[in-house]
Design a protein around this motif. Structure first.
Motif, PDB file in Angstrom:
ATOM      1  N   THR A  14      -7.749  -7.540  -4.655  1.00  0.00           N
ATOM      2  CA  THR A  14      -7.841  -6.708  -5.786  1.00  0.00           C
ATOM      3  C   THR A  14      -7.551  -5.146  -5.405  1.00  0.00           C
TER       4      THR A  14
ATOM      5  N   GLU B 251      -7.820  -1.011  -5.188  1.00  0.00           N
ATOM      6  CA  GLU B 251      -8.739   0.069  -5.428  1.00  0.00           C
ATOM      7  C   GLU B 251      -7.522   1.305  -5.227  1.00  0.00           C
ATOM      8  N   TYR B 252      -7.350   1.982  -6.362  1.00  0.00           N
ATOM      9  CA  TYR B 252      -6.153   2.921  -6.374  1.00  0.00           C
ATOM     10  C   TYR B 252      -6.731   4.361  -6.019  1.00  0.00           C
ATOM     11  N   THR B 253      -6.208   4.902  -5.003  1.00  0.00           N
ATOM     12  CA  THR B 253      -6.430   6.511  -4.396  1.00  0.00           C
ATOM     13  C   THR B 253      -5.947   7.167  -5.734  1.00  0.00           C
ATOM     14  N   LYS B 254      -6.771   8.221  -6.006  1.00  0.00           N
ATOM     15  CA  LYS B 254      -6.394   9.149  -6.934  1.00  0.00           C
ATOM     16  C   LYS B 254      -5.053   9.854  -6.793  1.00  0.00           C
TER      17      LYS B 254
ATOM     18  N   PRO C  52      -2.293   1.493  -4.007  1.00  0.00           N
ATOM     19  CA  PRO C  52      -3.236   0.548  -3.907  1.00  0.00           C
ATOM     20  C   PRO C  52      -3.853   0.528  -2.653  1.00  0.00           C
ATOM     21  N   ASN C  53      -5.168   0.241  -2.659  1.00  0.00           N
ATOM     22  CA  ASN C  53      -5.854  -0.027  -1.358  1.00  0.00           C
ATOM     23  C   ASN C  53      -6.660  -1.162  -1.384  1.00  0.00           C
ATOM     24  N   TYR C  54      -6.630  -2.198  -0.365  1.00  0.00           N
ATOM     25  CA  TYR C  54      -7.278  -3.439  -0.219  1.00  0.00           C
ATOM     26  C   TYR C  54      -8.033  -3.402   0.855  1.00  0.00           C
ATOM     27  N   ASP C  55      -9.251  -3.871   0.924  1.00  0.00           N
ATOM     28  CA  ASP C  55     -10.496  -3.825   1.707  1.00  0.00           C
ATOM     29  C   ASP C  55     -10.081  -4.738   2.530  1.00  0.00           C
TER      30      ASP C  55
ATOM     31  N   THR D 181     -10.108  -8.742   3.188  1.00  0.00           N
ATOM     32  CA  THR D 181     -10.287  -9.335   1.505  1.00  0.00           C
ATOM     33  C   THR D 181      -9.316 -10.584   1.410  1.00  0.00           C
TER      34      THR D 181
ATOM     35  N   THR E 113       0.958  -1.142  -0.097  1.00  0.00           N
ATOM     36  CA  THR E 113       0.035   0.121  -0.082  1.00  0.00           C
ATOM     37  C   THR E 113       0.857   1.172  -0.026  1.00  0.00           C
TER      38      THR E 113
END
Length: 725
Positions: free
Chosen positions: A639, A641-644, A629-632, A635, A596
């Motif tokens: 997979t 989810e990227y920060t802006k 990247p960020n992971y729930d 999880t 991350t």
């Protein structure tokens, strides 16, 4: 202290160093009278010097007195040395250099390293470079994050280098590891470094493949060498800004004492903060420096600092929307560092010894829970170097070090403590194999008592000169590190973590322009892996599952760096781009994935301009970092989810004025000019159903201050004085 505690040390030591008492200028030519542009001219034993321009002319100032040795070096020519007398006037010289039959001393090992502390090598960042870089906050680490291979992680302090976490980089002062280089950590609010840039000659930032003299860092070392005594100046420096007040007194260039009072209340009263403070950060810091040349062949340096600070913040409770919990922190930090250096046999042998002690305590109260943190390190080090070959260009060194380390964490009824006796020995030689090929070969061995294990780490670097101004370098080696203390509290059967480095570098330096491109491959082995049934993204969690050394990973990519100090009169420009591809299986990750804290693309653009007529320096910095990247929570697919993307534009300005014989520097900064709402990651409620953004403490910051030197012996600085610091 909050990362917005900027600049309390900004320029406190600037004024005494801006002014020199003797002007040295002249022209450098070959024996035919042809100009030699780009030659280095400097006072031996100091960092006063300059480079010749296109016509061979040079000019700089020095505060040295009496007699000194003026030296000059240029690719393909014999080194030049001449005794001169410094008489507080202007000294004009013509230097004629003789062409060398060999160029053994012109090849420099550079793979993985940015040097700023050797006048014969490429100068990257001097102290003045650091304090005049917009967006850096006069903080060494913050400016290092604008160089190739490093990236900004906005919610945590430290250097993140080529896919490595912050704990994989060590800060070293005069060869001694600094146990607590940053102010004490608080949740999601990064802290600045404890040391002012003007303590040091310059910076040497290794992005990998570093010397066998250093260890316990899987990714990088930040080497800081304190200044040598160069003059006998005395005087006061007083500073004030929105963060506090400070005063420094220097006596005959040998003893310097400082005291700083910090209180961010005025700053937070003017600026809107995203963090709620029940008590704004405040504290007091004192320091004492002794720097004395005992004889013409020996010197002693002693530095000590003590700080006492406190703050109280209110953080959102991720389980109950709209509620907060308090985080109270009281920190006391003591750090001392002393080195003694002596050379003999006409400088061919050099002995450097050092002793250091640090003690850091954090008293923490989180809501109704109590917690303490303790760090203590005592270390001793000795290095013997033998110089040989033409102009003492080659060397062999050997040394040893010992560390007694004590750490602890207390949280309510839990009390974790560790003691570790760490020892190391190393040998390294740098030789010139041919007129165009240099090599550095080293070996390091370590033993750590807390895990009762030893290691042997070979290192090698090669450099080949491809042209008058260019070369290629290669570095490879093994780098070990003891696991993080949170894992060792629960399992002392773990082994060393390991990273294998391979780096290939090309650089071209000509006419005050530097171009550099570097590719790298880093393989991680034996990383600590925690075996749990789910993934918890909380970075402050304590391990809950069994651990072993089955983790692994890799990091690979390339960096590009260009710096131009020639094309723009009284200005400079630098551009950095880094590409990173990395994956890891470590900590409580359930599969190999991008960590991350890593981002694929990092861009920095820095521009500075000095206006001599009005005594003003201005700067602008733009940074862009692709999303992380960020992971729930919980999880299994990982997979991302990227920060802006992170973007920031920062401005800085400083202005020098003379008032009744005293010099005053006014400075101002504006960070994140467009108030971009950057997001660094996410935090989750205990059940993972609610997610909260991690944002900067402030979206935009404005900061002003002044520094005044109470001495009437100096004259107003010119651009050349600033450039030659």
């Amino acid at each position: 202290m909050n990362k917005l505690l900027p600049y309390i040390l900004f320029l406190f030591f600037l004024i005494p160093q801006l002014f020199a008492q003797t002007i040295i200028k002249g022209r450098i030519t070959d024996k035919k009278g042809e100009a030699l542009p780009g030659a280095n001219v400097f006072i031996k034993g100091s960092y006063d010097g300059a480079s010749s321009d296109a016509e061979g002319n040079f000019s700089f100032r020095t505060s040295r007195k009496d007699t000194a040795t003026l030296a000059a070096s240029f690719v393909g020519y014999e080194n030049y040395a001449q005794k001169i007398t410094l008489n507080n006037a202007t000294l004009e010289l013509t230097i004629q250099m003789q062409e060398s039959m060999n160029v053994l001393n012109t090849v420099t090992i550079t793979a993985g390293t940015f040097e700023a502390s050797d006048s014969k090598k490429m100068v990257m960042l001097k102290p003045l470079d650091i304090v005049t870089t917009a967006g850096g906050g006069a903080d060494i680490t913050a400016v290092m994050q604008l160089l190739p291979g490093a990236q900004r992680v906005g919610e945590q302090e430290g250097l993140f280098v080529r896919g490595g976490s912050a704990n994989e980089t060590k800060t070293v002062i005069d060869g001694m590891i600094v146990q607590n280089p940053f102010f004490s950590s608080t949740p999601d609010v990064p802290q600045r470094g404890r040391f002012t840039p003007f303590m040091f000659k310059g910076t040497s930032f290794s992005t990998g493949g570093y010397s066998a003299q250093y260890g316990q860092a899987l990714s990088s070392v930040l080497l800081l060498n304190t200044k040598d005594k160069t003059d006998d100046a005395s005087g006061w420096n007083i500073g004030a800004n929105l963060a506090g007040l400070g005063a420094t007194y220097t006596h005959k260039g040998s003893i310097s004492g400082s005291v700083y009072y910090t209180n961010l209340s005025p700053f937070f009263n003017l600026m809107k903060s995203n963090v709620l403070f029940d008590k704004a950060p405040q504290g007091i810091n004192t320091s004492l420096t002794i720097n004395e040349n005992l004889t013409k062949n020996s010197s002693l340096k002693v530095y000590g600092t003590y700080s006492d600070s406190q703050s109280s913040m209110l953080f959102p409770s991720y389980d109950d929307a709209g509620t907060h919990y308090s985080f109270d922190l009281k920190n006391k930090n003591l750090f001392t560092n002393g080195t003694y250096q002596v050379n003999f046999d006409e400088g061919r042998w050099v002995l450097l010894t050092g002793l250091s002690y640090s003690h850091n305590t954090d008293r923490i109260k989180i809501g109704n829970d109590d917690g303490d943190r303790l760090d203590e390190r005592t270390q001793a080090r000795a290095v013997m170097t033998r110089l040989f070959g033409k102009n003492n260009a080659s060397s062999v060194l050997f040394g040893a070090e010992f560390h007694a380390i004590r750490v602890g964490n207390i949280y309510n009824e839990y009390d974790f403590r560790l003691k570790d006796n760490y020892s190391a020995a190393f040998v390294e030689t740098e030789v010139y194999l041919t007129p165009k090929l240099a090599g550095r070969f080293g070996m390091r061995t370590e033993y750590t008592s807390v895990i009762s294990k030893a290691n042997i780490a070979p290192r090698i670097s090669l450099a080949y000169k491809t042209g008058q101004y260019s070369q290629v370098s290669l570095a490879a080696g093994q780098f070990y590190q003891t696991p993080e203390k949170n894992y060792l509290y629960l399992n002392q059967q773990l082994g060393y973590e390991l990273a294998n480095h391979l780096i290939l570098n090309y650089q071209l330096i000509k006419n005050d322009r530097t171009f550099r491109i570097e590719g790298f491959k880093k393989d991680y082995k034996n990383l600590v892996l925690e075996h749990t049934n789910y993934y918890d993204p909380n970075p402050y969690r304590f391990p809950t599952g069994p651990t072993d050394n089955s983790g692994k990973g890799y990091a690979q990519g390339f960096d590009v760096f260009f710096r131009d100090k020639k094309s723009i009169k009284s200005g400079e420009f630098w551009l950095t781009y880094s590409f990173l591809d990395t994956e890891r299986l470590f900590r409580n990750y359930q599969k190999a994935t991008t960590p991350t804290f890593a981002s694929k693309h990092n861009v920095s653009v820095v521009y500075k301009q000095f206006f001599e007529k009005i005594g003003t320096n201005v700067g602008v910095t733009f940074t862009h970092t692709s999303g992380r990247p960020n992971y729930d929570f919980a999880t299994t697919s990982f997979t991302p989810e990227y920060t802006k993307p992170y973007q920031n534009v920062s401005l800085s300005a400083s202005h020098i004025r003379t008032i009744k014989g005293n010099f005053i520097v006014f400075y101002a900064t504006l960070d994140n000019v467009f108030a971009r709402k950057n997001v660094f990651g996410y935090r989750y409620s205990g059940d993972g159903k609610q997610r909260f953004e991690v944002i900067p403490p402030m979206y935009r910051t404005f900061f002003i201050g002044l520094s005044m030197n109470l001495s009437k012996q100096m004259s107003k600085p010119k651009e050349a004085d600033l450039d030659n610091l």
